[in-house]
Scaffold this motif. Structure first.
Motif, PDB file in Angstrom:
ATOM      1  N   ILE A 169       0.839  -1.207   0.000  1.00  0.00           N
ATOM      2  CA  ILE A 169       0.000   0.000   0.000  1.00  0.00           C
ATOM      3  C   ILE A 169       0.873   1.256   0.000  1.00  0.00           C
ATOM      4  O   ILE A 169       0.545   2.247  -0.656  1.00  0.00           O
ATOM      5  CB  ILE A 169      -0.982   0.005   1.203  1.00  0.00           C
ATOM      6  CG1 ILE A 169      -2.061   1.069   1.008  1.00  0.00           C
ATOM      7  CG2 ILE A 169      -0.254   0.192   2.522  1.00  0.00           C
ATOM      8  CD1 ILE A 169      -2.984   0.826  -0.147  1.00  0.00           C
ATOM      9  N   SER A 170       2.009   1.214   0.699  1.00  0.00           N
ATOM     10  CA  SER A 170       2.906   2.368   0.730  1.00  0.00           C
ATOM     11  C   SER A 170       3.510   2.621  -0.655  1.00  0.00           C
ATOM     12  O   SER A 170       3.564   3.760  -1.132  1.00  0.00           O
ATOM     13  CB  SER A 170       4.033   2.143   1.754  1.00  0.00           C
ATOM     14  OG  SER A 170       3.510   1.922   3.043  1.00  0.00           O
ATOM     15  N   TYR A 171       3.945   1.550  -1.314  1.00  0.00           N
ATOM     16  CA  TYR A 171       4.564   1.694  -2.633  1.00  0.00           C
ATOM     17  C   TYR A 171       3.534   2.140  -3.668  1.00  0.00           C
ATOM     18  O   TYR A 171       3.812   3.007  -4.512  1.00  0.00           O
ATOM     19  CB  TYR A 171       5.199   0.369  -3.067  1.00  0.00           C
ATOM     20  CG  TYR A 171       5.941   0.470  -4.383  1.00  0.00           C
ATOM     21  CD1 TYR A 171       7.233   0.970  -4.425  1.00  0.00           C
ATOM     22  CD2 TYR A 171       5.334   0.077  -5.577  1.00  0.00           C
ATOM     23  CE1 TYR A 171       7.921   1.083  -5.628  1.00  0.00           C
ATOM     24  CE2 TYR A 171       6.004   0.184  -6.787  1.00  0.00           C
ATOM     25  CZ  TYR A 171       7.297   0.689  -6.808  1.00  0.00           C
ATOM     26  OH  TYR A 171       7.968   0.806  -8.002  1.00  0.00           O
ATOM     27  N   THR A 172       2.334   1.562  -3.603  1.00  0.00           N
ATOM     28  CA  THR A 172       1.301   1.911  -4.579  1.00  0.00           C
ATOM     29  C   THR A 172       0.878   3.368  -4.449  1.00  0.00           C
ATOM     30  O   THR A 172       0.697   4.066  -5.452  1.00  0.00           O
ATOM     31  CB  THR A 172       0.074   0.995  -4.407  1.00  0.00           C
ATOM     32  OG1 THR A 172       0.490  -0.372  -4.520  1.00  0.00           O
ATOM     33  CG2 THR A 172      -0.980   1.283  -5.454  1.00  0.00           C
ATOM     34  N   LEU A 173       0.718   3.838  -3.222  1.00  0.00           N
ATOM     35  CA  LEU A 173       0.314   5.231  -3.016  1.00  0.00           C
ATOM     36  C   LEU A 173       1.395   6.203  -3.471  1.00  0.00           C
ATOM     37  O   LEU A 173       1.102   7.225  -4.108  1.00  0.00           O
ATOM     38  CB  LEU A 173      -0.019   5.471  -1.542  1.00  0.00           C
ATOM     39  CG  LEU A 173      -1.330   4.857  -1.037  1.00  0.00           C
ATOM     40  CD1 LEU A 173      -1.448   5.013   0.473  1.00  0.00           C
ATOM     41  CD2 LEU A 173      -2.531   5.495  -1.725  1.00  0.00           C
ATOM     42  N   THR A 174       2.647   5.900  -3.152  1.00  0.00           N
ATOM     43  CA  THR A 174       3.724   6.823  -3.530  1.00  0.00           C
ATOM     44  C   THR A 174       4.037   6.751  -5.016  1.00  0.00           C
ATOM     45  O   THR A 174       4.277   7.771  -5.669  1.00  0.00           O
ATOM     46  CB  THR A 174       5.006   6.532  -2.721  1.00  0.00           C
ATOM     47  OG1 THR A 174       5.313   5.131  -2.802  1.00  0.00           O
ATOM     48  CG2 THR A 174       4.840   6.934  -1.276  1.00  0.00           C
ATOM     49  N   ARG A 175       4.003   5.547  -5.578  1.00  0.00           N
ATOM     50  CA  ARG A 175       4.369   5.365  -6.992  1.00  0.00           C
ATOM     51  C   ARG A 175       3.227   5.743  -7.933  1.00  0.00           C
ATOM     52  O   ARG A 175       3.422   6.497  -8.895  1.00  0.00           O
ATOM     53  CB  ARG A 175       4.760   3.902  -7.215  1.00  0.00           C
ATOM     54  CG  ARG A 175       5.123   3.548  -8.651  1.00  0.00           C
ATOM     55  CD  ARG A 175       6.437   4.144  -9.052  1.00  0.00           C
ATOM     56  NE  ARG A 175       6.867   3.618 -10.354  1.00  0.00           N
ATOM     57  CZ  ARG A 175       7.660   4.256 -11.174  1.00  0.00           C
ATOM     58  NH1 ARG A 175       8.123   5.458 -10.850  1.00  0.00           N
ATOM     59  NH2 ARG A 175       8.043   3.720 -12.324  1.00  0.00           N
ATOM     60  N   CYS A 176       2.023   5.223  -7.671  1.00  0.00           N
ATOM     61  CA  CYS A 176       0.895   5.443  -8.592  1.00  0.00           C
ATOM     62  C   CYS A 176       0.176   6.760  -8.325  1.00  0.00           C
ATOM     63  O   CYS A 176      -0.043   7.550  -9.238  1.00  0.00           O
ATOM     64  CB  CYS A 176      -0.090   4.286  -8.484  1.00  0.00           C
ATOM     65  SG  CYS A 176       0.586   2.694  -9.008  1.00  0.00           S
ATOM     66  N   VAL A 177      -0.195   6.992  -7.078  1.00  0.00           N
ATOM     67  CA  VAL A 177      -0.984   8.179  -6.751  1.00  0.00           C
ATOM     68  C   VAL A 177      -0.111   9.433  -6.697  1.00  0.00           C
ATOM     69  O   VAL A 177      -0.444  10.461  -7.288  1.00  0.00           O
ATOM     70  CB  VAL A 177      -1.735   7.990  -5.414  1.00  0.00           C
ATOM     71  CG1 VAL A 177      -2.569   9.232  -5.093  1.00  0.00           C
ATOM     72  CG2 VAL A 177      -2.619   6.752  -5.469  1.00  0.00           C
ATOM     73  N   ALA A 178       1.007   9.362  -5.979  1.00  0.00           N
ATOM     74  CA  ALA A 178       1.868  10.539  -5.835  1.00  0.00           C
ATOM     75  C   ALA A 178       2.819  10.721  -7.012  1.00  0.00           C
ATOM     76  O   ALA A 178       3.462  11.771  -7.132  1.00  0.00           O
ATOM     77  CB  ALA A 178       2.669  10.445  -4.537  1.00  0.00           C
ATOM     78  N   GLY A 179       2.927   9.701  -7.874  1.00  0.00           N
ATOM     79  CA  GLY A 179       3.770   9.829  -9.062  1.00  0.00           C
ATOM     80  C   GLY A 179       5.250   9.869  -8.776  1.00  0.00           C
ATOM     81  O   GLY A 179       6.027  10.494  -9.516  1.00  0.00           O
ATOM     82  N   ALA A 180       5.692   9.211  -7.720  1.00  0.00           N
ATOM     83  CA  ALA A 180       7.101   9.225  -7.352  1.00  0.00           C
ATOM     84  C   ALA A 180       7.938   8.385  -8.307  1.00  0.00           C
ATOM     85  O   ALA A 180       7.439   7.443  -8.944  1.00  0.00           O
ATOM     86  CB  ALA A 180       7.268   8.690  -5.927  1.00  0.00           C
TER      87      ALA A 180
END
Length: 493
Positions: A120-131
């Motif tokens: 969930i941490s990776y998905t939020l930062t990578r997909c949602v936050a565009g990191a």
């Protein structure tokens, strides 16, 4: 002064930093996994798996085990509770096939929980936050470390199979499901979208039959993902209604179980009405926040700020109404207490708080990122206003963590990996396991009425507070007697 300024402003090489964080995460996980090999079955482990054990001994086959576990689900559904997924896993307790296999279940629970936090941490930062991938990996590993180390109760949440498979394992699966749902929203590949929908649907149906805290929160978060995706004009998000409907169907089946009425009758004098349970949930949420944070949260925030700042430099998005986001987050956090207040008239048990605290910490980091983004937009969109990716930032954070550690009275209970290392290194875990192994052999070779000597070693992470007692009629004693097919089991005073 110029030398000092250069030292202070020396930036971290992110590739080396990622390697370092990964090594630290693996190192911290090692004692957590290692202690699993000293865990032993107890109480409800026996209650839910004893019939499977009987059938396995009579006819050892995969088919026999699955059929009997399904029977346990049906019987429990009629007589005690409707959480079909959890009960099925409880019936498959690994010690059924031998005392020495208990650790397999504990390892699976820890893996599910850690994988859920990271996913969930990776998905939020990578997909949602565009990191960038490296930033998302660093942020996810740091968050995983923090949430893991601040775990509420190792004994109830990891090292007792029955209780932890019902909560910690299920919560990890719930976080994985939410990660897959978010990936579906952001996926641009047709095959990937179909795969995400299938996985989401299967996991949704499973999560409908777990504990009501995870079940409720998972459904609410999935609904929020669908709503936000639709508001952002991602029409395909509506296809997530398929897993949501399956999830809701499973939850209704679980709630409608006849056994729930029998169980709730035990709490009829203390259980709350719906409105009162909701109000009590908000009160519990307010009351428990200080206990879920403490001084240690300050260096944890310092650890996360630089990488969040780097991600925000790349992400061009609006952060509107942060107060509303925080209010909604608090309401979602508070729902963790509602099922317990409604069903039992109290906040809940330690294993429930493991799931609730996990949700709280993850929402805390989500809000932290959101407020940082809002603040950046308010002060100056072109200027960087946060702590940069300097070594001195992490040195300060580490020093503060060491300071918090040094003044903490209950070090083992406050820092998961240290507690696990402590019980392994001192030999208490091994001594406890050898005592329990000797007990197992002694009970099997004894007559119908078994009398045991009290345990000498009682490591907190492994030994349950309501261990076998001198009263053979105590519920935990009755469960053990049933498991070993004895008339009675008691412990000498």
């Amino acid at each position: 002064m110029s030398i000092i300024k250069k030292i202070i402003s020396y930036k971290v090489d992110k590739r080396l930093f990622l390697i370092g964080v990964t090594i630290i995460l693996i190192g911290l996980l090692y004692p957590v996994y290692r202690l699993a090999f000293y865990a032993t079955p107890f109480y409800d482990d026996y209650n839910y798996a004893w019939s499977v054990k009987v059938m396995w001994e009579a006819s050892p086959s995969f088919k026999t085990v699955v059929e009997e576990a399904a029977w346990v689900v049906g019987n429990t559904y009629r007589t005690w509770q409707g959480t079909y997924s959890s009960v099925f896993l409880m019936a498959l307790m690994p010690a059924t096939y031998g005392f020495g296999y208990y650790w397999i279940g504990i390892v699976a629970i820890i893996t599910s929980y850690v994988a859920g936090i990271f996913a969930i941490s990776y998905t939020l930062t990578r997909c949602v936050a565009g990191a960038k991938r490296i930033d998302a990996l660093i942020a996810s590993e740091l968050i995983t470390i923090i949430v893991l180390e601040l775990f509420y109760s190792a004994q109830q949440g990891f090292y007792w199979y029955n209780g932890s498979v019902h909560y910690s394992f299920a919560h990890g699966i719930m976080l994985i499901m939410l990660s897959v749902a978010i990936r579906y929203v952001y996926s641009e590949k047709h095959f990937g979208e179909i795969a995400c929908l299938i996985v989401c649907s299967v996991l949704g149906l499973i999560l409908g039959g777990v504990n009501f805290v995870t079940g409720l929160q998972g459904l609410l978060f999935l609904t929020l993902i669908i709503a936000l995706g639709w508001l952002r004009k991602k029409q395909k998000t509506l296809f997530l209604l398929i897993p949501e409907i399956l999830y809701l169907f499973g939850l209704i089946v679980s709630i409608a179980a006849p056994g729930n009425a029998n169980r709730q009758a035990s709490y009829a004098t203390v259980s709350k009405g719906v409105f009162e349970a909701v109000m009590c949930s908000f009160a519990s949420a307010f009351k428990n926040i200080p206990g879920y944070t403490g001084l240690i949260i300050i260096p944890c925030i310092i650890l996360i700020v630089p990488i969040f700042s780097d991600i925000l430099e790349e992400k061009k998005m609006k952060f509107a109404l942060p107060g509303v986001v925080s209010l909604l987050s608090f309401c979602l956090f508070a729902t963790g207490y509602t099922p317990s207040w409604y069903g039992m008239g109290e906040e809940g048990l330690a294993r429930i708080f493991c799931a609730v605290k996990t949700t709280f910490l993850l929402l805390l980091f989500v809000n932290m990122f959101y407020w940082m983004g809002w603040l950046k937009g308010k002060i100056n969109e072109r200027e960087r206003i946060y702590t940069k990716h300097y070594y001195v930032t992490y040195i300060l954070a580490v020093l503060l963590i060491l300071g918090c550690f040094s003044i903490t009275k209950d070090k083992a209970g406050s820092f998961l990996s240290y507690g696990c290392f402590y019980y392994i290194h001192t030999g208490e875990a091994n001594n406890y396991y050898m005592e329990q192994l000797a007990r197992d052999e002694y009970i099997q070779s004894s007559g119908a009425d078994v009398v045991l000597e009290p345990l000498v070693w009682r490591p907190w992470f492994l030994c349950k507070k309501n261990e076998l007692s001198s009263d053979p009629a105590a519920q935990q004693n009755v469960a053990a007697a049933m498991w070993y097919q004895k008339s009675s089991i008691r412990v000498n005073e």
